[in-house]
Design an enzyme around this catalytic site. Structure first.
Site, mmCIF file in Angstrom:
data_model
loop_
_atom_site.group_PDB
_atom_site.id
_atom_site.type_symbol
_atom_site.label_atom_id
_atom_site.label_comp_id
_atom_site.label_asym_id
_atom_site.label_seq_id
_atom_site.Cartn_x
_atom_site.Cartn_y
_atom_site.Cartn_z
ATOM 1 N N LYS A 1 -31.329 -80.599 30.283
ATOM 2 C CA LYS A 1 -31.595 -81.775 30.179
ATOM 3 C C LYS A 1 -31.297 -82.728 31.834
ATOM 4 O O LYS A 1 -30.256 -82.106 32.332
ATOM 5 C CB LYS A 1 -30.204 -82.836 29.408
ATOM 6 C CG LYS A 1 -30.392 -82.528 28.091
ATOM 7 C CD LYS A 1 -29.376 -83.466 27.462
ATOM 8 C CE LYS A 1 -29.207 -83.449 25.897
ATOM 9 N NZ LYS A 1 -30.362 -84.404 25.322
ATOM 10 N N ARG B 1 -29.479 -79.392 14.984
ATOM 11 C CA ARG B 1 -30.612 -77.910 13.573
ATOM 12 C C ARG B 1 -30.303 -77.256 13.479
ATOM 13 O O ARG B 1 -30.297 -76.451 12.838
ATOM 14 C CB ARG B 1 -31.762 -78.806 14.277
ATOM 15 C CG ARG B 1 -32.402 -77.908 15.124
ATOM 16 C CD ARG B 1 -33.817 -78.876 15.230
ATOM 17 N NE ARG B 1 -33.891 -79.901 15.755
ATOM 18 C CZ ARG B 1 -35.185 -80.907 16.505
ATOM 19 N NH1 ARG B 1 -35.644 -80.306 15.933
ATOM 20 N NH2 ARG B 1 -34.317 -81.429 16.852
HETATM 21 N N1 BES Z 1 -27.890 -84.458 21.645
HETATM 22 C C1 BES Z 1 -29.458 -84.511 21.871
HETATM 23 C C2 BES Z 1 -30.373 -86.072 21.138
HETATM 24 C C3 BES Z 1 -29.249 -87.130 21.513
HETATM 25 C C4 BES Z 1 -30.016 -87.984 22.338
HETATM 26 C C5 BES Z 1 -28.650 -87.930 21.141
HETATM 27 C C6 BES Z 1 -29.824 -89.218 22.822
HETATM 28 C C7 BES Z 1 -28.197 -89.173 21.816
HETATM 29 C C8 BES Z 1 -29.021 -89.786 22.328
HETATM 30 C C9 BES Z 1 -29.973 -83.474 20.481
HETATM 31 O O1 BES Z 1 -28.990 -82.539 20.903
HETATM 32 C C10 BES Z 1 -31.571 -83.127 21.896
HETATM 33 O O2 BES Z 1 -30.401 -82.931 22.994
HETATM 34 N N2 BES Z 1 -32.656 -83.679 20.766
HETATM 35 C C11 BES Z 1 -34.025 -83.361 21.268
HETATM 36 C C12 BES Z 1 -34.481 -82.541 20.809
HETATM 37 C C13 BES Z 1 -36.280 -81.878 21.542
HETATM 38 C C14 BES Z 1 -35.603 -81.051 22.370
HETATM 39 C C15 BES Z 1 -36.736 -81.584 20.069
HETATM 40 C C16 BES Z 1 -34.334 -84.679 21.911
HETATM 41 O O3 BES Z 1 -34.036 -85.930 20.846
HETATM 42 O O4 BES Z 1 -34.816 -85.233 23.338
HETATM 43 MN MN MN Z 2 -29.677 -80.945 22.030
#
Ligand code: BES
Ligand code: MN
Ligand code: ZN
Length: 471
Positions: free
Chosen positions: A250, A324
């Site tokens: 990230k 997931r």
């Molecule tokens: N934990 C994150 C989702 C999240 C983002 C929760 C902001 C709370 C606040 C999750 O693991 C994630 O990184 N999801 C990605 C998935 C994508 C790579 C398909 C997302 O939502 O960007």
């Molecule tokens: Mn994630």
């Protein structure tokens, strides 16, 4: 960790006259534009403007009660006296459970995360006591019952917020296990923990793959509360103690709040602790896959194919779609318990925030009756939900090229429908359950700026889950 802090006292009108010293009386006045302190008959009075009393409803009332606490705090008031009749006398306000809602509102508004802060010389400025004044003994008795329940529930809501707010470095998967071991001591909750060795043995490779890049050991936590005859309800909570994204790291500032990526875990844990407090006649199992998602030489790679606990081969399209993977193994594992209902709770997708902002959790299920029931309870408790589809048409979106399925939709633009994609992915591991619900709580992970709560973890879905279990 601390429990409820505000003392809520209930008194009848006559009795209150004698014991009013030190309390600031709250007076509601439609004409005054804001809240202000004034003196009436030598007594300190906090006057609060209500706005349009005819438009007061349940949703607004919850925020209004929290606002009362915030206003008092900012005026340096520690003790409040409120006339219940006046507080609840609104034409369009449904009266049921208001005592519970009040207790929850007061405690939730009073909570702040202070683990890393020095106590100021003048103290924290918390509300210490609220005196509720009643004109009717019967009403007082009923509200007293509701407040007791509310205080029990909300102490665990704030506990969940506290856990979620703790830095990733200070609450690792092992740290979470230790905390749970401590908190369930003396309670009717049993714990079993699978370490990496045990998970390897049974092929829980979704959990292992996500945790592989971290120096911290992954843990699979099983909690059991047995107090009924029926089939157990299984609650699954995403326990990513820190989500860096893994190899697909990230960028700043998206990692900053990712110590809260175990909010699903803290929510289901808090729910179970409340269920135990309330001694509900139910069987409840909580499953928490706890991992840290980190980039390193041992991390799972984009393009890797993971053989999951149920034998499905998952192609890794994105290492940041980790939640997931761990939930999938937990959902498949839940089969062991022959559950009557399975609910998973997870801060799963940023896209759910894009869709709903910070005011509602995303609800996904193929069971329409269950969806309707949850929507109703959500409205009653203040843990709002909004349903998204899980139609068959979406199933093909995660078709695998080199495995059975992929963990993202490789054909879509980033973010496009990705909350539903995540839901459909989970469905692949939960389709055998007649009653399965997925709650994406990412929108409600942190408090909305208008809901009169401290910044940081909001403690989502706990009040809703308790009602769901109770009913
Ligand atoms: N934990 C994150 C989702 C999240 C983002 C929760 C902001 C709370 C606040 C999750 O693991 C994630 O990184 N999801 C990605 C998935 C994508 C790579 C398909 C997302 O939502 O960007
Ligand atoms: Mn994630
Ligand atoms: Zn995550």
């Amino acid at each position: 960790m601390k429990k409820a802090m505000v003392k809520i006292k209930l008194v009848l009108e006559e009795q209150s006259q004698k014991s009013r010293a030190g309390f600031v009386k709250v007076k509601f006045n439609e004409k005054i534009k804001q809240s202000r302190m004034c003196k009436i008959d030598g007594r300190n009075v906090l006057e609060v403007k209500i706005g349009k009393p005819n438009e007061m409803n349940r949703r607004k009332w919850i925020v209004f009660c929290r606002g009362l606490v915030q206003v008092a705090k900012s005026n340096g008031i520690e003790r409040l006296e409120v006339a219940w009749d006046r507080l609840t006398n609104f034409k369009n306000l449904e009266q049921d459970d208001l005592g519970q809602l009040f207790a929850e509102a007061v405690e939730m508004a009073n909570y702040e995360f202070r683990k890393y802060k020095k106590k100021p010389k003048e103290g924290w400025g918390d509300i210490k006591e609220v005196k509720l004044v009643f004109s009717d003994e019967k009403v007082k008795r009923q509200i007293n019952k509701e407040i007791k329940k509310g205080l029990s529930v909300v102490s665990w809501v704030n506990y969940a917020r506290e856990l979620a707010n703790i830095s990733g470095g200070d609450l690792t998967p092992i740290g979470l296990v230790k905390e749970i071991r401590k908190i369930i001591k003396g309670r009717d909750i049993k714990m079993k923990v699978l370490g990496e060795k045990e998970m390897k043995k049974i092929g829980m490779n979704g959990v292992l793959a996500v945790g592989r890049g971290s120096g911290e050991q992954s843990q699979f936590i099983i909690l059991e509360y047995k107090n009924g005859a029926g089939k157990p309800i299984v609650l699954v909570g995403k326990g990513v103690t820190f989500d860096s994204g893994g190899i697909d790291t990230k960028p700043h500032p998206h990692g900053l709040e990712m110590m809260m990526d175990m909010s699903g875990a803290s929510s289901v844990l808090a729910t179970l602790l409340a269920v135990n407090d309330l001694q509900l006649k139910k069987n409840v199992i909580v499953l928490i896959p706890a991992v840290e998602n980190m980039p390193s030489g041992s991390s799972m790679r984009p393009g890797d194919v993971i053989k999951m606990y149920n034998g499905v081969n998952v192609e890794i399209g994105h290492t940041d779609a980790e939640g997931r993977l761990i939930l999938a193994d937990a959902l498949a594992y839940a089969k062991k318990f022959k559950p009557g209902m399975v609910v998973d709770v997870a801060t799963l997708t940023g896209a759910s925030l894009v869709a709903l902002g910070t005011k509602a959790n995303a609800l996904m299920t193929r069971n329409d009756d269950l969806a309707k029931r949850i929507e109703k309870l959500a409205e009653r408790t203040g843990d709002y939900v909004w349903r998204l589809p899980l139609w068959e048409e979406y199933e093909g979106d995660i078709a695998g090229e080199r495995g059975d399925i992929a963990n993202i939709n490789t054909k879509a633009k980033p973010g496009e429908g990705s909350t539903i994609t995540a839901g459909i992915f989970l469905w692949n591991f939960a389709k055998e359950y007649d009653k399965w619900v997925h709650l994406d709580i990412a929108p409600r992970m942190t408090a909305d700026s208008n809901e009169q709560l401290a910044k940081g973890a909001a403690g989502p879905a706990i009040r809703l889950l308790i009602e769901l279990l109770e009913k």
